[in-house]
Design a protein around this motif. Structure first.
Motif, PDB file in Angstrom:
ATOM      1  N   PHE A  77       0.817  -1.211   0.000  1.00 32.86           N
ATOM      2  CA  PHE A  77       0.000   0.000   0.000  1.00 32.86           C
ATOM      3  C   PHE A  77       0.851   1.260   0.000  1.00 32.86           C
ATOM      4  O   PHE A  77       1.985   1.278   0.489  1.00 32.86           O
ATOM      5  N   GLN A  78       0.242   2.329  -0.516  1.00 37.94           N
ATOM      6  CA  GLN A  78       0.840   3.655  -0.425  1.00 37.94           C
ATOM      7  C   GLN A  78      -0.287   4.659  -0.245  1.00 37.94           C
ATOM      8  O   GLN A  78      -1.287   4.625  -0.965  1.00 37.94           O
ATOM      9  N   GLY A  79      -0.134   5.547   0.749  1.00 36.71           N
ATOM     10  CA  GLY A  79      -1.130   6.574   0.988  1.00 36.71           C
ATOM     11  C   GLY A  79      -1.001   7.721   0.011  1.00 36.71           C
ATOM     12  O   GLY A  79      -0.200   7.682  -0.933  1.00 36.71           O
ATOM     13  N   ALA A  80      -1.765   8.776   0.265  1.00 36.30           N
ATOM     14  CA  ALA A  80      -1.772   9.918  -0.642  1.00 36.30           C
ATOM     15  C   ALA A  80      -0.509  10.758  -0.518  1.00 36.30           C
ATOM     16  O   ALA A  80      -0.285  11.656  -1.324  1.00 36.30           O
ATOM     17  N   GLY A  81       0.323  10.499   0.499  1.00 34.85           N
ATOM     18  CA  GLY A  81       1.608  11.180   0.583  1.00 34.85           C
ATOM     19  C   GLY A  81       1.775  12.075   1.789  1.00 34.85           C
ATOM     20  O   GLY A  81       2.886  12.248   2.292  1.00 34.85           O
ATOM     21  N   GLY A  82       0.691  12.682   2.273  1.00 34.56           N
ATOM     22  CA  GLY A  82       0.779  13.531   3.447  1.00 34.56           C
ATOM     23  C   GLY A  82       0.889  12.701   4.723  1.00 34.56           C
ATOM     24  O   GLY A  82       0.485  11.541   4.763  1.00 34.56           O
ATOM     25  N   ILE A  83       1.404  13.313   5.777  1.00 31.11           N
ATOM     26  CA  ILE A  83       1.577  12.574   7.023  1.00 31.11           C
ATOM     27  C   ILE A  83       0.232  12.152   7.609  1.00 31.11           C
ATOM     28  O   ILE A  83       0.083  11.046   8.132  1.00 31.11           O
ATOM     29  N   GLY A  84      -0.768  13.017   7.500  1.00 31.80           N
ATOM     30  CA  GLY A  84      -2.098  12.646   7.973  1.00 31.80           C
ATOM     31  C   GLY A  84      -2.719  11.549   7.140  1.00 31.80           C
ATOM     32  O   GLY A  84      -3.374  10.645   7.669  1.00 31.80           O
ATOM     33  N   ASP A  85      -2.499  11.604   5.830  1.00 28.26           N
ATOM     34  CA  ASP A  85      -3.016  10.555   4.939  1.00 28.26           C
ATOM     35  C   ASP A  85      -2.430   9.199   5.299  1.00 28.26           C
ATOM     36  O   ASP A  85      -3.129   8.185   5.337  1.00 28.26           O
ATOM     37  N   VAL A 128       2.718  -4.540   3.504  1.00 29.82           N
ATOM     38  CA  VAL A 128       3.840  -3.637   3.297  1.00 29.82           C
ATOM     39  C   VAL A 128       3.296  -2.246   2.973  1.00 29.82           C
ATOM     40  O   VAL A 128       2.314  -2.115   2.243  1.00 29.82           O
ATOM     41  N   VAL A 129       3.940  -1.209   3.523  1.00 25.54           N
ATOM     42  CA  VAL A 129       3.531   0.164   3.235  1.00 25.54           C
ATOM     43  C   VAL A 129       4.738   0.959   2.765  1.00 25.54           C
ATOM     44  O   VAL A 129       5.836   0.835   3.301  1.00 25.54           O
ATOM     45  N   ASN A 130       4.517   1.767   1.732  1.00 24.21           N
ATOM     46  CA  ASN A 130       5.535   2.687   1.234  1.00 24.21           C
ATOM     47  C   ASN A 130       5.193   4.076   1.766  1.00 24.21           C
ATOM     48  O   ASN A 130       4.111   4.595   1.491  1.00 24.21           O
ATOM     49  N   THR A 131       6.088   4.682   2.546  1.00 22.98           N
ATOM     50  CA  THR A 131       5.779   5.945   3.206  1.00 22.98           C
ATOM     51  C   THR A 131       7.046   6.754   3.429  1.00 22.98           C
ATOM     52  O   THR A 131       8.144   6.198   3.550  1.00 22.98           O
ATOM     53  N   GLN A 132       6.896   8.052   3.475  1.00 18.71           N
ATOM     54  CA  GLN A 132       7.983   8.936   3.868  1.00 18.71           C
ATOM     55  C   GLN A 132       7.901   9.274   5.360  1.00 18.71           C
ATOM     56  O   GLN A 132       8.672  10.089   5.851  1.00 18.71           O
ATOM     57  N   ARG A 150       8.360  -0.783  -6.434  1.00 15.44           N
ATOM     58  CA  ARG A 150       7.040  -1.411  -6.330  1.00 15.44           C
ATOM     59  C   ARG A 150       6.689  -2.209  -7.587  1.00 15.44           C
ATOM     60  O   ARG A 150       5.591  -2.763  -7.690  1.00 15.44           O
ATOM     61  N   GLU A 151       7.612  -2.268  -8.524  1.00 20.35           N
ATOM     62  CA  GLU A 151       7.400  -3.064  -9.735  1.00 20.35           C
ATOM     63  C   GLU A 151       7.148  -4.517  -9.350  1.00 20.35           C
ATOM     64  O   GLU A 151       7.889  -5.131  -8.596  1.00 20.35           O
ATOM     65  N   GLY A 152       6.044  -5.063  -9.864  1.00 16.87           N
ATOM     66  CA  GLY A 152       5.735  -6.464  -9.624  1.00 16.87           C
ATOM     67  C   GLY A 152       5.056  -6.743  -8.302  1.00 16.87           C
ATOM     68  O   GLY A 152       4.778  -7.909  -7.992  1.00 16.87           O
ATOM     69  N   LEU A 153       4.790  -5.708  -7.508  1.00 19.39           N
ATOM     70  CA  LEU A 153       4.146  -5.908  -6.208  1.00 19.39           C
ATOM     71  C   LEU A 153       2.636  -5.678  -6.311  1.00 19.39           C
ATOM     72  O   LEU A 153       2.170  -4.960  -7.203  1.00 19.39           O
ATOM     73  N   PRO A 154       1.852  -6.267  -5.399  1.00 17.41           N
ATOM     74  CA  PRO A 154       0.394  -6.083  -5.415  1.00 17.41           C
ATOM     75  C   PRO A 154       0.026  -4.701  -4.887  1.00 17.41           C
ATOM     76  O   PRO A 154      -0.513  -4.535  -3.796  1.00 17.41           O
ATOM     77  N   PHE A 155       0.315  -3.654  -5.662  1.00 17.65           N
ATOM     78  CA  PHE A 155       0.258  -2.260  -5.224  1.00 17.65           C
ATOM     79  C   PHE A 155      -1.170  -1.728  -5.223  1.00 17.65           C
ATOM     80  O   PHE A 155      -1.902  -1.860  -6.206  1.00 17.65           O
ATOM     81  N   VAL A 156      -1.571  -1.098  -4.096  1.00 23.41           N
ATOM     82  CA  VAL A 156      -2.878  -0.456  -3.982  1.00 23.41           C
ATOM     83  C   VAL A 156      -2.683   0.954  -3.411  1.00 23.41           C
ATOM     84  O   VAL A 156      -2.218   1.101  -2.276  1.00 23.41           O
ATOM     85  N   PRO A 157      -2.998   2.006  -4.184  1.00 28.90           N
ATOM     86  CA  PRO A 157      -2.932   3.360  -3.637  1.00 28.90           C
ATOM     87  C   PRO A 157      -4.172   3.638  -2.792  1.00 28.90           C
ATOM     88  O   PRO A 157      -5.288   3.282  -3.172  1.00 28.90           O
ATOM     89  N   LEU A 158      -3.971   4.272  -1.633  1.00 24.48           N
ATOM     90  CA  LEU A 158      -5.081   4.581  -0.731  1.00 24.48           C
ATOM     91  C   LEU A 158      -5.273   6.097  -0.693  1.00 24.48           C
ATOM     92  O   LEU A 158      -4.651   6.810   0.082  1.00 24.48           O
TER      93      LEU A 158
END
Length: 317
Positions: free
Chosen positions: A31-39, A59-63, A90-98
């Motif tokens: 997963f990856q959120g919208a990018g903001g810390i609150g998101d 797994v989460v992709n986050t800053q 994230r190539e080849g991963l079951p990626f879902v943007p939230l």
């Protein structure tokens, strides 16, 4: 005909996909959120519900990796701020943007969500059934202990100007925050957190710009109540079970972005909810009508509930 760069990308994709899956233990959810810390903090609601359903390989992709430190709901955290490398990883991963909102810069307006934003991202993650509409952050015992600054403490913020996407229509009047602070100081230690540029609340323990994300969370979890605005600190307080008094005004509705354990103070003029970020043709009347006495009395009601488990709204997906 494909360019050499495109051909190389096509040829490398399977290798990258296998490498990425292998290095993360072949995750089932990415997963990856919208990018903001609150998101990204809101995404913890999704991970908690997945874990309740015995999901593994999350797994989460986050800053903002500090949000997930100590979390039993996430198996791996990737912190990769570079966009191109992030795409490769994230190539080849079951990626879902939230992501739950669309913004139109021409009209300065967010698209109003049809349901609570946490319900929206839970649906995006494929969750069904009943879900709890709240985020989570996990503190170590020593972190929690360090957040106790007084026997009776209240946290306040005076502005949300430090937000990545500052919105003037979420702001209350600093003088009114000061008035509330002055009255509450008679019985409680007031701790001010937020940006170093936020208007000072005289008489408060001034920690503006001096606390990390997790230090702020620890202070909140030891406090009777959080008094502030719609934004990251509101979500952080709920994530660590601190009740809130939130000055909502009229830009948006609590049932779309807030929590039932809080007392959410709204203004309700005909133009509300507008979902505008900064433009207002009515002198922010939705905020002007919320008086310090109302915030003070709401805070007193929340103080007496300290130690009682917070109420949690649920949604059926």
């Amino acid at each position: 005909m494909a360019t050499p760069a495109q051909s190389l990308k096509l040829a490398a994709a399977p290798l990258l996909g296998f490498f990425n899956r292998a290095r993360l233990g072949f995750p089932r959810h990415y997963f990856q959120g919208a990018g903001g810390i609150g998101d990204d903090l809101l995404c913890t609601a999704v991970f908690h519900e997945l874990r309740k359903r015995r999901a593994r390989g999350i797994v989460v992709n986050t800053q903002h990796s500090d949000l997930f430190r100590g979390s039993p709901d996430v198996d791996a955290v990737i912190d990769c701020p570079r966009p191109r490398l992030s795409r490769w990883l994230r190539e080849g991963l079951p990626f879902v943007p939230l992501s739950y909102a669309d913004y139109d810069p021409v009209t300065d307006r967010d698209q109003p969500p049809a349901e609570h934003v946490l319900a929206i991202i839970c649906r995006l993650a494929g969750l069904t059934g009943q879900v709890a509409l709240r985020p989570y952050l996990f503190l170590a015992p020593e972190e929690r202990a360090a957040g106790r600054l007084a026997d009776k403490q209240i946290v306040m913020q005076s502005s949300g100007q430090a937000a990545a996407h500052f919105m003037q229509n979420k702001e209350w009047l600093p003088d009114r925050f000061r008035e509330v602070c002055g009255r509450l100081r008679e019985t409680h230690t007031i701790v001010q957190i937020g940006s170093a540029q936020d208007p000072l609340l005289e008489g408060a323990v001034d920690l503006r710009g001096q606390t990390s994300l997790r230090q702020s969370a620890a202070i909140l979890t030891n406090s009777a109540v959080f008094i502030g605005l719609v934004g990251f600190l509101m979500h952080l307080a709920r994530a660590v079970d601190c009740r809130g008094v939130i000055v909502y005004g009229g830009r948006e509705r609590p049932e779309q972005t807030g929590y039932v354990a809080n007392i959410n103070l709204i203004g309700n003029p005909p133009c509300s909810p507008c979902w505008l970020r900064n433009r207002c043709d009515f002198d922010h009347i939705c905020m002007q009508t919320i008086l310090p006495e109302v915030v003070f009395q709401a805070t007193r009601k929340q103080i007496v509930k300290q130690g009682i488990a917070l109420e949690t709204e649920t949604a059926l997906l």
